[in-house]
Structure formats: structure tokens, C-alpha cells
Design an enzyme around this catalytic site. Structure first.
Site, mmCIF file in Angstrom:
data_model
loop_
_atom_site.group_PDB
_atom_site.id
_atom_site.type_symbol
_atom_site.label_atom_id
_atom_site.label_comp_id
_atom_site.label_asym_id
_atom_site.label_seq_id
_atom_site.Cartn_x
_atom_site.Cartn_y
_atom_site.Cartn_z
ATOM 1 N N ASN A 62 -20.992 8.239 83.799
ATOM 2 C CA ASN A 62 -19.680 7.899 84.380
ATOM 3 C C ASN A 62 -19.699 8.118 85.889
ATOM 4 O O ASN A 62 -19.161 7.311 86.641
ATOM 5 C CB ASN A 62 -18.566 8.722 83.735
ATOM 6 C CG ASN A 62 -18.143 8.147 82.396
ATOM 7 O OD1 ASN A 62 -17.418 7.162 82.343
ATOM 8 N ND2 ASN A 62 -18.616 8.744 81.313
ATOM 9 N N LYS A 77 -13.668 32.657 87.343
ATOM 10 C CA LYS A 77 -13.356 31.233 87.491
ATOM 11 C C LYS A 77 -12.555 31.009 88.782
ATOM 12 O O LYS A 77 -12.777 30.046 89.513
ATOM 13 C CB LYS A 77 -12.548 30.755 86.271
ATOM 14 C CG LYS A 77 -12.195 29.287 86.339
ATOM 15 C CD LYS A 77 -11.443 28.796 85.108
ATOM 16 C CE LYS A 77 -12.344 28.712 83.916
ATOM 17 N NZ LYS A 77 -11.980 27.618 82.991
ATOM 18 N N MET A 79 -17.647 19.834 81.374
ATOM 19 C CA MET A 79 -17.349 20.511 80.118
ATOM 20 C C MET A 79 -16.830 21.932 80.351
ATOM 21 O O MET A 79 -17.402 22.911 79.852
ATOM 22 C CB MET A 79 -18.601 20.520 79.227
ATOM 23 C CG MET A 79 -19.100 19.129 78.909
ATOM 24 S SD MET A 79 -17.799 18.010 78.343
ATOM 25 C CE MET A 79 -18.478 17.510 76.788
ATOM 26 N N ARG A 80 -15.729 22.004 81.091
ATOM 27 C CA ARG A 80 -15.178 23.308 81.453
ATOM 28 C C ARG A 80 -13.675 23.149 81.607
ATOM 29 O O ARG A 80 -13.217 22.138 82.154
ATOM 30 C CB ARG A 80 -15.821 23.720 82.785
ATOM 31 C CG ARG A 80 -15.549 25.109 83.252
ATOM 32 C CD ARG A 80 -16.554 25.493 84.315
ATOM 33 N NE ARG A 80 -17.898 25.575 83.746
ATOM 34 C CZ ARG A 80 -18.330 26.610 83.021
ATOM 35 N NH1 ARG A 80 -17.580 27.667 82.834
ATOM 36 N NH2 ARG A 80 -19.544 26.589 82.504
ATOM 37 N N ASN A 114 -9.162 12.995 83.807
ATOM 38 C CA ASN A 114 -10.273 13.267 82.888
ATOM 39 C C ASN A 114 -10.471 12.061 81.983
ATOM 40 O O ASN A 114 -9.506 11.349 81.664
ATOM 41 C CB ASN A 114 -9.973 14.504 82.038
ATOM 42 C CG ASN A 114 -11.147 14.862 81.122
ATOM 43 O OD1 ASN A 114 -12.303 14.812 81.538
ATOM 44 N ND2 ASN A 114 -10.862 15.202 79.877
ATOM 45 N N HIS A 171 -12.001 11.101 78.166
ATOM 46 C CA HIS A 171 -12.320 11.795 76.915
ATOM 47 C C HIS A 171 -12.688 10.761 75.837
ATOM 48 O O HIS A 171 -12.006 9.742 75.700
ATOM 49 C CB HIS A 171 -11.115 12.629 76.468
ATOM 50 C CG HIS A 171 -11.395 13.429 75.243
ATOM 51 N ND1 HIS A 171 -12.155 14.586 75.278
ATOM 52 C CD2 HIS A 171 -11.069 13.223 73.943
ATOM 53 C CE1 HIS A 171 -12.259 15.058 74.039
ATOM 54 N NE2 HIS A 171 -11.615 14.257 73.217
HETATM 55 C C1 GAR Z 1 -18.437 11.208 78.317
HETATM 56 O O1 GAR Z 1 -18.603 10.501 77.113
HETATM 57 C C2 GAR Z 1 -17.062 11.836 78.381
HETATM 58 O O2 GAR Z 1 -16.089 11.093 77.723
HETATM 59 C C3 GAR Z 1 -17.304 13.154 77.693
HETATM 60 O O3 GAR Z 1 -18.558 13.554 78.166
HETATM 61 C C4 GAR Z 1 -19.364 12.405 78.349
HETATM 62 C C5 GAR Z 1 -20.109 12.514 79.654
HETATM 63 O O4 GAR Z 1 -21.034 11.475 79.774
HETATM 64 N N1 GAR Z 1 -16.281 14.097 78.002
HETATM 65 C C6 GAR Z 1 -15.765 14.967 77.118
HETATM 66 O O5 GAR Z 1 -16.173 15.068 75.977
HETATM 67 C C7 GAR Z 1 -14.635 15.821 77.670
HETATM 68 N N2 GAR Z 1 -14.018 16.592 76.653
HETATM 69 P P1 GAR Z 1 -21.713 11.159 81.158
HETATM 70 O O6 GAR Z 1 -22.251 12.483 81.713
HETATM 71 O O7 GAR Z 1 -22.843 10.227 80.833
HETATM 72 O O8 GAR Z 1 -20.707 10.559 82.071
#
Ligand code: GAR
Length: 185
Positions: free
Chosen positions: A14, A65, A90-91, A107, A109
């Protein structure tokens, strides 16, 4: 042109999609900082390839934090960052960052919120046996994956392979996140 920051913990697909959209002019923005809480994560090399500055830190090396978030806020302000985009960060965001960037943190998700919050949304959805999956972009508040929803996109999948769901979902994520950032900016 507005300055944005992208926060990530892992692969960074992303992040790369957003950085590429800025480079192409599809997004009228500049990624002024990439923030990563996992030294060694692949997203760091992606940032280097784009020539984007990174702040990489290990939370356990900070007293709290509040301490590492204060440093992040300082860096964001110094770079006139107006919007923070969490992209696989992831925090849970703490009070210091939330206060400083209230209503300016997005964000993405990998589920149709409010279903399947947390770090293993796709795996949980597959285990549950859902047939319609989806992606959500939302504002961040103090509740885990709980802020106001801005955009969602659903897709059908009738199988049992989380990796396949991730693959389908990520293509959608990259597009919906860029579209949403553009709208929000
Ligand atoms: C993504 O799929 C995002 O939606 C998820 O982490 C992935 C990161 O992928 N986020 C979560 O699960 C948040 N709770 P990337 O590092 O390839 O962008």
C-alpha cells in the site's frame, strides 16, 4: 501540494501504491515521511527506492508509547505533514498522536468493518466461512479499527485460501486507498 506520511509495519504494497500515485501525479501529494515500527521490514527498502525519508524505530527501545509518538509528531510537524495514512501499521495509535492529528489519520483494513477487526481479519473471515469479503478505509480514533468509515468495497469469494483473499483484496486496497486519500485531501 500537500505533505502526507505513510505508516507501515510489513511488506508495504500500500505504501508503494501511494508513493507511485504521488510520483505519477495521480495524487497531488508528496510522501514526506514513511514511519515503520519494525526494523528490517520490506517497506523500508521500498521507501529507499522512492527516495522517501524513513523513520524506523523499535518500540521496545523507547520508554513508552507516548515517548515514541512524541518523536513521530515532532517529525511530522517539522515536515508539515497534513495527513497520516496507516497502511498495515500493526499498532494501536495512542493519545499523543491522536491528539496531534485528530481527524487527520486514515487506516485501511482488510474486512468490511465492523466485522473482523484486528490483525488477522482475512484469516478470521475465511475461518468463519463468509462469502462476501471487503476492504474498509476509515478515520482512526482510540478504538481498534473503530473510527468513522469513509469508503468500503466488497468482493465475492467462495473458497478457503486466505492467501488468495489477500491477493484479491490488495489490488482493491491500492485503488480504494489512493481514491480515498485524493478525496480527503
Ligand atoms: C493490508 O492488507 C492492510 O489492509 C492490513 O495490513 C496489510 C498491509 O499490507 N492492515 C490491517 O490488517 C490493519 N488492521 P501492505 O504492507 O502490503 O500494505
Amino acid at each position: 501540494m500537500k505533505n502526507i506520511a505513510v505508516f507501515a509495519s510489513g511488506s508495504g504494497t500500500n505504501f508503494e501504491a501511494i508513493a507511485q500515485a504521488c510520483a505519477d501525479g495521480r495524487l497531488d501529494a508528496r510522501v514526506a515521511l514513511m514511519v515503520c515500527d519494525k526494523p528490517g521490514a520490506p517497506v523500508i527498502a521500498r521507501a529507499e527506492r522512492f527516495g522517501i525519508e524513513s523513520f524506523v524505530f523499535s518500540p521496545k527501545e523507547w520508554p513508552s508509547k507516548a515517548a515514541f509518538e512524541s518523536e513521530i509528531v515532532r517529525l511530522l510537524r517539522e515536515r508539515n505533514v497534513e495527513l497520516v495514512c496507516l497502511a498495515g501499521y500493526m499498532r494501536i495509535v495512542g493519545e499523543v498522536l491522536l491528539e496531534a492529528y485528530r481527524d487527520r489519520i486514515l487506516n485501511i483494513h482488510p474486512s468490511l468493518l465492523p466485522a473482523f477487526k484486528g490483525a488477522h481479519a482475512v484469516e478470521q473471515a475465511v475461518a468463519y466461512g463468509v462469502k462476501v469479503y471487503g476492504i474498509t478505509v476509515h478515520w482512526v480514533n482510540a478504538d481498534l479499527d473503530g473510527g468513522r468509515i469513509i469508503a468500503q468495497k466488497a468482493f465475492e469469494y467462495d473458497g478457503s485460501d486466505p492467501e488468495e483473499v489477500h491477493r484479491i483484496g490488495q489490488k482493491i486496497e491500492h485503488q480504494i486507498y489512493i481514491d480515498t486519500i485524493e478525496r480527503v485531501l
